[in-house]
Design a protein around this motif. Structure first.
Motif, short mmCIF file in Angstrom:
data_model
loop_
_atom_site.label_atom_id
_atom_site.label_comp_id
_atom_site.label_asym_id
_atom_site.label_seq_id
_atom_site.Cartn_x
_atom_site.Cartn_y
_atom_site.Cartn_z
N LEU A 1 0.83 -1.20 0.00
CA LEU A 1 0.00 0.00 0.00
C LEU A 1 0.87 1.25 0.00
N ASN A 2 1.98 1.21 0.68
CA ASN A 2 2.89 2.35 0.67
C ASN A 2 3.51 2.53 -0.71
N ALA A 3 3.94 1.44 -1.31
CA ALA A 3 4.58 1.53 -2.62
C ALA A 3 3.61 1.97 -3.70
N SER A 4 2.35 1.56 -3.58
CA SER A 4 1.37 1.88 -4.63
C SER A 4 0.74 3.26 -4.45
N GLY A 5 0.99 3.90 -3.30
CA GLY A 5 0.38 5.21 -3.07
C GLY A 5 -1.10 5.12 -2.76
N HIS A 6 -1.52 4.04 -2.12
CA HIS A 6 -2.93 3.85 -1.80
C HIS A 6 -3.46 5.01 -0.97
N LEU A 7 -4.57 5.59 -1.41
CA LEU A 7 -5.23 6.73 -0.76
C LEU A 7 -4.42 8.03 -0.84
N ASP A 8 -3.41 8.05 -1.69
CA ASP A 8 -2.64 9.28 -1.88
C ASP A 8 -3.25 10.08 -3.03
N ALA A 9 -4.08 11.05 -2.69
CA ALA A 9 -4.80 11.83 -3.71
C ALA A 9 -3.89 12.70 -4.54
N THR A 10 -2.65 12.90 -4.11
CA THR A 10 -1.72 13.74 -4.87
C THR A 10 -1.13 12.98 -6.06
N ARG A 11 -1.27 11.67 -6.10
CA ARG A 11 -0.69 10.87 -7.18
C ARG A 11 -1.66 10.74 -8.35
N TRP A 12 -2.90 10.34 -8.03
CA TRP A 12 -3.91 10.20 -9.07
C TRP A 12 -5.23 10.69 -8.53
N GLY A 13 -5.90 11.52 -9.31
CA GLY A 13 -7.20 12.02 -8.89
C GLY A 13 -8.31 11.03 -9.20
N ASP A 14 -9.48 11.28 -8.64
CA ASP A 14 -10.62 10.40 -8.85
C ASP A 14 -11.00 10.30 -10.32
N ASP A 15 -10.94 11.41 -11.05
CA ASP A 15 -11.33 11.40 -12.46
C ASP A 15 -10.44 10.47 -13.26
N GLU A 16 -9.13 10.57 -13.04
CA GLU A 16 -8.21 9.71 -13.79
C GLU A 16 -8.39 8.25 -13.43
N LEU A 17 -8.53 7.98 -12.14
CA LEU A 17 -8.73 6.59 -11.72
C LEU A 17 -10.01 6.01 -12.32
N PHE A 18 -11.07 6.83 -12.35
CA PHE A 18 -12.33 6.36 -12.91
C PHE A 18 -12.17 6.05 -14.40
N GLU A 19 -11.55 6.97 -15.14
CA GLU A 19 -11.41 6.77 -16.58
C GLU A 19 -10.52 5.57 -16.89
N ARG A 20 -9.46 5.38 -16.12
CA ARG A 20 -8.59 4.22 -16.37
C ARG A 20 -9.31 2.92 -16.06
N GLY A 21 -10.10 2.93 -15.01
CA GLY A 21 -10.89 1.74 -14.70
C GLY A 21 -11.90 1.43 -15.79
N LEU A 22 -12.52 2.49 -16.31
CA LEU A 22 -13.48 2.32 -17.40
C LEU A 22 -12.79 1.79 -18.65
N ASP A 23 -11.57 2.27 -18.91
CA ASP A 23 -10.79 1.74 -20.04
C ASP A 23 -10.63 0.24 -19.91
N ALA A 24 -10.28 -0.21 -18.70
CA ALA A 24 -10.02 -1.63 -18.48
C ALA A 24 -11.28 -2.46 -18.71
N ILE A 25 -12.40 -1.96 -18.23
CA ILE A 25 -13.65 -2.71 -18.39
C ILE A 25 -14.07 -2.75 -19.85
N LEU A 26 -13.97 -1.61 -20.52
CA LEU A 26 -14.44 -1.55 -21.91
C LEU A 26 -13.47 -2.23 -22.88
N ALA A 27 -12.32 -2.65 -22.41
CA ALA A 27 -11.40 -3.43 -23.25
C ALA A 27 -11.88 -4.87 -23.40
N MET A 28 -12.90 -5.26 -22.63
CA MET A 28 -13.38 -6.64 -22.69
C MET A 28 -13.97 -6.94 -24.07
N GLU A 29 -13.88 -8.17 -24.43
CA GLU A 29 -14.42 -8.63 -25.70
C GLU A 29 -15.65 -9.50 -25.45
#
Length: 238
Positions: free
Chosen positions: A209-237
């Motif tokens: 958790l320390n290495a990944s920056g878990h809950l560190d809002a200065t690394r990735w914002g909610d918008d970016e995390l949401f969009e990246r997660g959506l990318d991963a889901i929509l990559a499904m075939e």
């Protein structure tokens, strides 16, 4: 101000009954009996959404709702049976703010546009994600689920894969909005920063958790995390 029995949630299963009637407001026919004017279900729902935005679910009582409409609680009963009816109607009402994207040849872009706006609407009404486990049978909810599934069908999804993809996208956006809305309610007290400090203070217990920056809002914002997660889901075939 003491809540009345009318204010309190009724104990029931999602498809259960009260007094021999279906539990969900969407499974009951509206009474044809005369109702006092000028009150209407639409006015009640508009007022309820305003109160929910201001005070949250716990702050909505039938008495407060009646006062905001300058009517008696009894007058509300002609249009809605319980507070649960009001909550179901309010959720469907805010879903009506989710626009329908113009369908294109790109099913992923269509699904993305719908889900992105769905999240935005829930964040504008932060009480709403927590209610979406209720029976979602209102016309606005069903129309947008129809749009989402039609996009997935154009992408080649059918049968079980269609059901799985629909649930995956719906659960993702609801969960993301619920988490973000909850954090936003407590951001004024810097809870997320404090939570991050707790993790950082225990590197031996939480090395990943320390290495990944878990809950560190200065690394990735909610918008970016949401969009990246959506990318991963929509990559499904299909």
């Amino acid at each position: 101000m003491r809540e009345t029995e009318f204010d309190q949630p009724q104990r029931q299963t999602p498809g259960g009954s009260r007094g021999g009637e279906p539990g969900s407001v969407w499974l009951r026919e509206e009474s044809a009996r005369s109702r006092p004017a000028p009150l209407s279900r639409a006015r009640i729902v508009d007022a309820a959404v305003t109160l929910l935005d201001q005070h949250g679910i716990d702050g909505l009582t039938m008495r407060r709702l009646a006062q905001s409409l300058d009517v008696t609680s009894t007058a509300l009963y002609w249009h809605v049976k319980t507070k649960e009816d009001v909550l179901d109607l309010a959720v469907d009402h805010v879903f009506g703010d989710v626009p329908f994207p113009e369908p294109t040849d790109d099913w992923r872009a269509d699904a993305r546009a719908l889900v992105r706006d769905w999240r935005a609407v829930m964040l504008r009404h932060p009480w709403s994600p927590g209610l979406i486990g209720r029976p979602m049978l209102g016309p606005n909810v069903l129309a947008r689920t129809e749009y989402l599934q039609s996009a997935l069908v154009r992408g080649g999804f059918t049968d079980l894969r269609l059901a799985v993809a629909t649930r995956l996208l719906a659960n993702y956006v609801i969960g993301a909005a619920l988490t973000e809305a909850t954090w936003r309610l407590v951001e004024g007290s810097a809870v997320r920063a404090t939570a991050r400090q707790l993790i950082a203070a225990s590197p031996d217990a939480y090395p990943t958790l320390n290495a990944s920056g878990h809950l560190d809002a200065t690394r990735w914002g909610d918008d970016e995390l949401f969009e990246r997660g959506l990318d991963a889901i929509l990559a499904m075939e299909p």
